[in-house]
Design a protein around this motif. Structure first.
Motif, PDB file in Angstrom:
ATOM      1  N   SER A  75     -14.736 -41.821  23.927  1.00 30.30           N
ATOM      2  CA  SER A  75     -13.466 -42.686  23.804  1.00 30.30           C
ATOM      3  C   SER A  75     -14.116 -43.080  25.392  1.00 30.30           C
ATOM      4  N   LEU A  76     -14.288 -42.641  26.450  1.00 25.81           N
ATOM      5  CA  LEU A  76     -14.767 -42.775  27.225  1.00 25.81           C
ATOM      6  C   LEU A  76     -15.440 -44.475  27.654  1.00 25.81           C
ATOM      7  N   ALA A  77     -16.484 -43.777  26.457  1.00 27.70           N
ATOM      8  CA  ALA A  77     -17.353 -45.521  26.413  1.00 27.70           C
ATOM      9  C   ALA A  77     -16.938 -46.692  25.889  1.00 27.70           C
ATOM     10  N   ASP A  78     -16.130 -46.102  24.291  1.00 18.93           N
ATOM     11  CA  ASP A  78     -15.617 -47.487  24.064  1.00 18.93           C
ATOM     12  C   ASP A  78     -14.542 -47.924  25.060  1.00 18.93           C
ATOM     13  N   PHE A  79     -13.995 -47.308  26.047  1.00 17.26           N
ATOM     14  CA  PHE A  79     -12.404 -47.864  26.667  1.00 17.26           C
ATOM     15  C   PHE A  79     -13.393 -48.876  27.128  1.00 17.26           C
TER      16      PHE A  79
END
Lengths: 190, 529
Positions: free
Chosen positions: A162-166
């Motif tokens: 989710s961090l990478a997606d954000f």
């Protein structure tokens, strides 16, 4: 599972970004989410907080009951202390130790940190200095997220996804810097 | 378009439902806690959907009524005090009736997180005879908005959708329903209803009142109003909108006596009368003012005790919380939290580098040179000029009141009488007051502190950008007394000088300090990176 999280800080410090990343990870794990935010006047340098509730059961209230929060994640030490009373006895405080002083009567920082250290479960990190020293100057909030990762009840790999997606829209370099920041926080909290 | 398992604010859920209901447009003026609904539609609706900000809530409501007249659907969004601004149009929209569905989202702000009062918009719904929806969850916000458009067209009335801050600004997962297409233009079946001559208005008044039992029956039958008396108890509980969540939190989702969830109004009185026949007391839990608690007393026999905000079982003011609701249910006082002596308040402040700071730094010093000088201010970031280190303003009341209050005070003999108003607030409600001042040649100094945006609510477009000098000239302000200046520390002397001169001028003068908001400027820079 159920984790009730209070995120706190000063308007503009980016607590809503951390909240959005945690909420997205919880969603990907099929958990229920409620996240109450603060918009409006207090975002102009005032104290801001967000109640983030994640649970495998249905969640009724958007706000966390007093004394029932499991985790406080704070970008600022006095703002962590402001909500310390809302924490359950076993709850964790993960906070920046670097004060954000935009008021004339800011209390003695050492006393603030001393009060925080008296709590049972506390992680205090100088995330601003860590971010600078490790060449990730814009990712201090993600260092804090990394430090909090183990107390959220969310799979760490999902959280990293989710961090990478954000940050994916901002390019590979920004994603890499934030992954590095996350790992720094995670290691220091161990 | 985004679909499936979405994590949306209550406001965004309403906005998505409005798009899916096939609206032709959203009409709104920004105001916390309502702003995100319109912003969502600006971001996600098709280009043919109108979504540009309106100058104020009244122009918004009337434009939406025009959309309805031609048979299409419109959403109107505002904060609670915005409903005061457009009350004339809102109330009369029930008198004309609607053609295309007209849904009015009003976000109330119990506890006044970002507001001047705690008014409860449900009162407006009642006295305009409009049905009201009050969702408790984000999914209900979506479902009720869809239902509200259908109901509006079915009964021919606007529908008020009332949310509170904690729903408007809280996220949860949403599952949307299939979208509808916008309607084609079709004119009202009873075109005469739209001409509210007294003879028409008297007929319509009777028709709308005659509709009320039918609308109340719809509330009784509504799937959004849950009545469960399967578990007997001496106490019944009525929980409205978001109060239902706090009730369920307190009882762990397990119903332990007669309960009624009210999310659709008019108040379903038959259900309340039935509950009253089974219990000795009724606890009413509602966010905002004791709207239902008061009405319940008129419905039930006097021997049944009514408890709520008026009885003191819940706080008379301020928003509901899981804690005060639990205390009202259990009778055990809510815990008092220990507060450290090393925690002090951190009030909001004007941003570092903000142009309003330069205005107040000068104004504070100049006004101090007069024994009786007063500064009437207005609603916006610059209201923060009330706080240290400035302490530079003497009033903040409602949108536009700075100019008109300064005029009144000047008429009554005050000198100097200064108004400070922002650019967006000036076009919202300040311009008409300036015309009054010009027409009576009142001795006032008006500062339109122009940061080229509606800043406090997050940097929306401001209706008058690049038009202020022309507007003031058109209203009749003497061109020699319209001064524009850039509020930066280097111009301190120039600002002081202009202030001195214009305060001494016995007539209407307008000073326009103009520099872009630091927040919108920073956002533009980030985008360029």
């Amino acid at each position: 599972m159920k984790t009730d999280i209070i995120l706190s800080g000063v308007g503009g410090q980016g607590i809503l970004s951390i909240a959005a990343i945690i909420a997205d990870a919880a969603r990907k794990q099929g958990l229920n989410i409620k996240q109450a935010e603060v918009h409006g006047m207090s975002q102009r340098g005032g104290d801001v907080q967000s109640n983030l509730r994640i649970s495998s059961n249905p969640i009724f209230s958007d706000l966390i009951e007093k004394g029932h929060a499991d985790v406080i994640i704070s970008m600022e030490p006095m703002e962590a202390l402001r909500y310390a009373g809302n924490l359950s006895k076993e709850g964790w405080i993960i906070s920046s130790s670097a004060p954000f002083i935009n008021i004339l009567n800011y209390p003695d920082v050492d006393k603030v940190l001393e009060e925080l250290r008296r709590r049972r479960n506390v992680i205090l990190l100088d995330i601003e200095a860590l971010a600078k020293d490790n060449d990730v100057p814009r990712s201090s909030n993600v260092i804090l997220l990394g430090a909090a990762a183990a107390s959220l009840g969310i799979n760490c790999e999902v959280l990293k996804g989710s961090l990478a997606d954000f940050f994916s829209a901002k390019g590979e370099a920004v994603v890499t810097a934030n992954m590095k920041a996350f790992e720094i926080g995670k290691q220091l909290a161990n | 378009m985004i679909k499936s398992n979405l994590l949306l604010l209550g406001n965004e859920a309403v906005a998505l439902a409005a798009i899916d209901s096939g609206i032709s447009g959203v009409y709104a003026y920004p105001g916390t806690p309502s702003t995100e609904a319109t912003e969502f539609i600006q971001k996600y609706a098709s280009e043919s959907t109108h979504s540009r900000w309106c100058t104020n809530e009244k122009t918004a409501m009337e434009a939406a009524l025009g959309v309805s007249y031609v048979g299409k659907r419109a959403l109107v969004c505002m904060k609670h005090v915005g409903l005061n601004v457009c009350a004339d149009a809102f109330i009369n929209a029930s008198m004309t009736g609607v053609n295309g569905g007209l849904v009015v989202l009003v976000a109330d702000d119990p506890s006044m997180h970002s507001s001047q009062n705690e008014q409860d918009s449900r009162f407006y719904g009642k006295f305009s005879f409009a049905p009201i929806f009050e969702p408790s969850t984000q999914q209900e916000a979506y479902n009720m908005t869809r239902a509200a458009f259908e109901l509006s067209e079915e009964v021919g009335l606007p529908v008020l959708l009332r949310v509170v801050t904690r729903l408007a600004h809280s996220r949860a997962q949403i599952v949307p329903q299939p979208a509808q297409k916008p309607a084609d233009i079709h004119f009202p079946a009873n075109p005469g209803n739209w001409i509210l001559l007294p003879v028409v208005a008297r007929r319509r008044n009777n028709e709308v009142i005659a509709q009320q039992p039918m609308i109340e029956q719809k509330a009784i039958d509504s799937p959004f109003n849950i009545y469960d008396c399967s578990v007997p108890s001496k106490r019944g509980i009525i929980a409205c909108g978001i109060a239902w969540n706090y009730l369920m939190e307190a009882i762990g989702g397990k119903i332990c006596g007669p309960v009624l969830k009210v999310s659709q109004y008019p108040l379903p009185k038959a259900l309340i009368a039935d509950m009253a026949s089974k219990v000795d007391e009724i606890l009413v839990i509602e966010d905002g003012q004791p709207f239902v608690e008061d009405q319940v007393k008129g419905v039930i026999p006097g021997k049944v005790v009514v408890k709520g905000r008026l009885s003191g079982d819940l706080p008379r003011t301020g928003e509901l919380t899981p804690d005060n609701v639990k205390a009202a249910i259990t009778g055990v006082a809510e815990p008092v939290l220990e507060t450290s002596e090393y925690v002090v308040p951190r009030p909001p402040a004007l941003c570092q580098g903000c142009g309003h700071r330069d205005v107040y730094n000068s104004l504070k010093d100049i006004i101090a040179q007069y024994p009786n000088g007063k500064v009437f201010s207005d609603i916006g970031c610059y209201t923060l000029g009330a706080l240290p280190p400035f302490k530079a303003i003497n009033s903040t009341v409602d949108m536009g009141a700075s100019i008109t209050m300064a005029k009144g005070a000047a008429d009554a003999g005050l000198f100097p009488s200064v108004a400070v108003i922002g650019d967006s607030t000036f076009t919202h409600s300040g311009m008409t007051g300036l015309l009054d001042a010009v027409n009576s040649n009142s001795s006032i100094t008006v500062i339109i502190s122009d940061n080229l945006t509606t800043a406090m609510t997050g940097g929306q477009n401001s209706a008058g950008t690049n038009k202020f000098e022309q507007i003031c000239l058109g209203i009749g302000v003497d061109p020699a007394h319209i001064k524009v200046v850039t509020p930066v520390p280097a111009n301190r002397e120039q600002i002081d000088q202009i202030l001195k001169e214009e305060i001494e001028y016995r007539g209407v003068s307008v000073i326009i300090p103009r520099r872009e908001c630091m927040q919108t400027l920073a956002r533009k820079k980030r985008k360029k990176l």
